[in-house]
Design a protein around this motif. Structure first.
Motif, PDB file in Angstrom:
ATOM      1  N   SER A  84       0.515  -1.128   0.245  1.00  0.00           N
ATOM      2  CA  SER A  84       0.428   0.042   0.202  1.00  0.00           C
ATOM      3  C   SER A  84       0.906   1.032   0.300  1.00  0.00           C
ATOM      4  O   SER A  84       2.265   1.010   0.239  1.00  0.00           O
TER       5      SER A  84
ATOM      6  N   PHE B  39     -14.236  -8.174   6.735  1.00  0.00           N
ATOM      7  CA  PHE B  39     -13.556  -6.931   5.097  1.00  0.00           C
ATOM      8  C   PHE B  39     -15.345  -5.374   5.355  1.00  0.00           C
ATOM      9  O   PHE B  39     -14.295  -4.673   5.840  1.00  0.00           O
ATOM     10  N   ASP B  40     -16.135  -5.556   5.132  1.00  0.00           N
ATOM     11  CA  ASP B  40     -17.229  -4.483   5.081  1.00  0.00           C
ATOM     12  C   ASP B  40     -17.070  -4.019   6.419  1.00  0.00           C
ATOM     13  O   ASP B  40     -16.841  -2.604   6.666  1.00  0.00           O
TER      14      ASP B  40
ATOM     15  N   MET C  43     -14.154  -2.002   6.928  1.00  0.00           N
ATOM     16  CA  MET C  43     -14.138  -0.746   6.147  1.00  0.00           C
ATOM     17  C   MET C  43     -15.089   0.974   6.792  1.00  0.00           C
ATOM     18  O   MET C  43     -14.768   1.927   7.174  1.00  0.00           O
TER      19      MET C  43
ATOM     20  N   SER D 172     -13.031   1.351  10.403  1.00  0.00           N
ATOM     21  CA  SER D 172     -11.925   1.883  10.100  1.00  0.00           C
ATOM     22  C   SER D 172     -11.285   3.105   9.272  1.00  0.00           C
ATOM     23  O   SER D 172     -11.454   2.651   8.688  1.00  0.00           O
ATOM     24  N   ASN D 173     -11.413   3.630   9.182  1.00  0.00           N
ATOM     25  CA  ASN D 173     -11.061   4.923   8.774  1.00  0.00           C
ATOM     26  C   ASN D 173      -8.779   4.851   8.198  1.00  0.00           C
ATOM     27  O   ASN D 173      -9.114   4.923   6.382  1.00  0.00           O
TER      28      ASN D 173
ATOM     29  N   PHE E 261      -7.621   2.022   8.116  1.00  0.00           N
ATOM     30  CA  PHE E 261      -7.626   0.697   7.401  1.00  0.00           C
ATOM     31  C   PHE E 261      -7.985   1.091   5.802  1.00  0.00           C
ATOM     32  O   PHE E 261      -7.528   0.497   4.514  1.00  0.00           O
ATOM     33  N   CYS E 262      -9.656   1.527   5.879  1.00  0.00           N
ATOM     34  CA  CYS E 262      -9.501   2.502   4.516  1.00  0.00           C
ATOM     35  C   CYS E 262      -8.795   2.613   3.929  1.00  0.00           C
ATOM     36  O   CYS E 262      -8.427   2.472   2.754  1.00  0.00           O
ATOM     37  N   GLN E 263      -8.028   3.915   4.332  1.00  0.00           N
ATOM     38  CA  GLN E 263      -7.159   4.553   4.029  1.00  0.00           C
ATOM     39  C   GLN E 263      -5.751   2.776   2.955  1.00  0.00           C
ATOM     40  O   GLN E 263      -5.323   3.574   2.269  1.00  0.00           O
TER      41      GLN E 263
ATOM     42  N   VAL F 165      -6.153   0.217   1.970  1.00  0.00           N
ATOM     43  CA  VAL F 165      -6.849  -0.964   1.014  1.00  0.00           C
ATOM     44  C   VAL F 165      -6.887   0.389  -0.621  1.00  0.00           C
ATOM     45  O   VAL F 165      -6.851  -0.464  -0.800  1.00  0.00           O
ATOM     46  N   ALA F 166      -7.256   1.843  -0.364  1.00  0.00           N
ATOM     47  CA  ALA F 166      -7.203   2.466  -1.257  1.00  0.00           C
ATOM     48  C   ALA F 166      -5.810   2.740  -1.195  1.00  0.00           C
ATOM     49  O   ALA F 166      -5.330   2.581  -3.051  1.00  0.00           O
TER      50      ALA F 166
END
Length: 198
Positions: A15, A114-115, A118, A121-122, A124-126, A128-129
């Motif tokens: 990432s 996973f959903d 997401m 957790s911000n 985790f979202c970042q 993953v992006a």
């Protein structure tokens, strides 16, 4: 469940966003470990499998079939995130097979988990992006490499991923390099002869 520093480092490289110790613990705490034999599919054609997998140890390949001919799309090694995007995004049957090239251990994050991750957790979202940004970057690099001459493409893969040549069938390497097995064999012989003369 213990994790090596190599696995942590490999996952961090997936990432553009940093993998903090707390995020690493968050990911591993929400995963379960699954093991696969050589030749076994993590995801297979026609099945609905929306879960996310992270390679902890081993090598896999993702490929499609077109009129019975394999097209090898990618290889995944320690730290690589994998999924059938058709199943994950659309709950549709997979059009790709993710197959283990050697005994492989993977962390599985179920789609429902996973959903939830997401949503809560911000960080985790970042992260993953950042995985998808990094994947797009590698996709551009691969496209550039595949425009090089055949010998250069072979040497590039050999230099960047030497472990593939020990664990992956020649047919899969040839498909990935957009060559025939015969052509790859000729290039390999030529390179070996050049190295002997040096």
């Amino acid at each position: 469940m213990s994790f090596t520093s190599d696995f942590n480092a490999a996952l961090a490289e997936e990432s553009d966003f940093p993998l903090t110790d707390s995020l690493f613990r968050y990911i591993t705490a929400h995963s379960d470990t699954t093991t696969f034999m050589r030749g076994e599919a993590i995801v297979d054609f026609g099945e609905i499998n929306p879960d996310i997998y992270i390679i902890r140890d081993g090598i896999v390949r993702g490929y499609m079939l077109n009129e019975g001919v394999e097209t090898n799309l990618y290889f995944g090694m320690e730290g690589t995130l994998l999924a059938s995007m058709q199943s994950f995004s659309m709950n549709a049957p997979a059009i790709i097979r993710i197959e283990c090239c050697c005994p492989t251990e993977a962390l599985r994050i179920r789609k429902t988990v996973f959903d939830k991750m997401m949503a809560e957790s911000n960080e985790f979202c970042q992260w993953v992006a950042g995985v998808f940004t990094r994947r797009s970057c590698y996709g551009e690099l691969k496209d550039k490499v595949m425009n090089g001459d055949a010998k250069w493409r072979y040497e590039w893969l050999e230099r960047c991923r030497p472990e593939l040549f020990e664990n992956v069938p020649l047919k899969a390497i040839a498909s990935y390099l957009k060559m025939t097995e015969v052509h790859v064999s000729r290039i390999r012989r030529k390179i070996l002869q050049e190295r002997k003369r040096q």
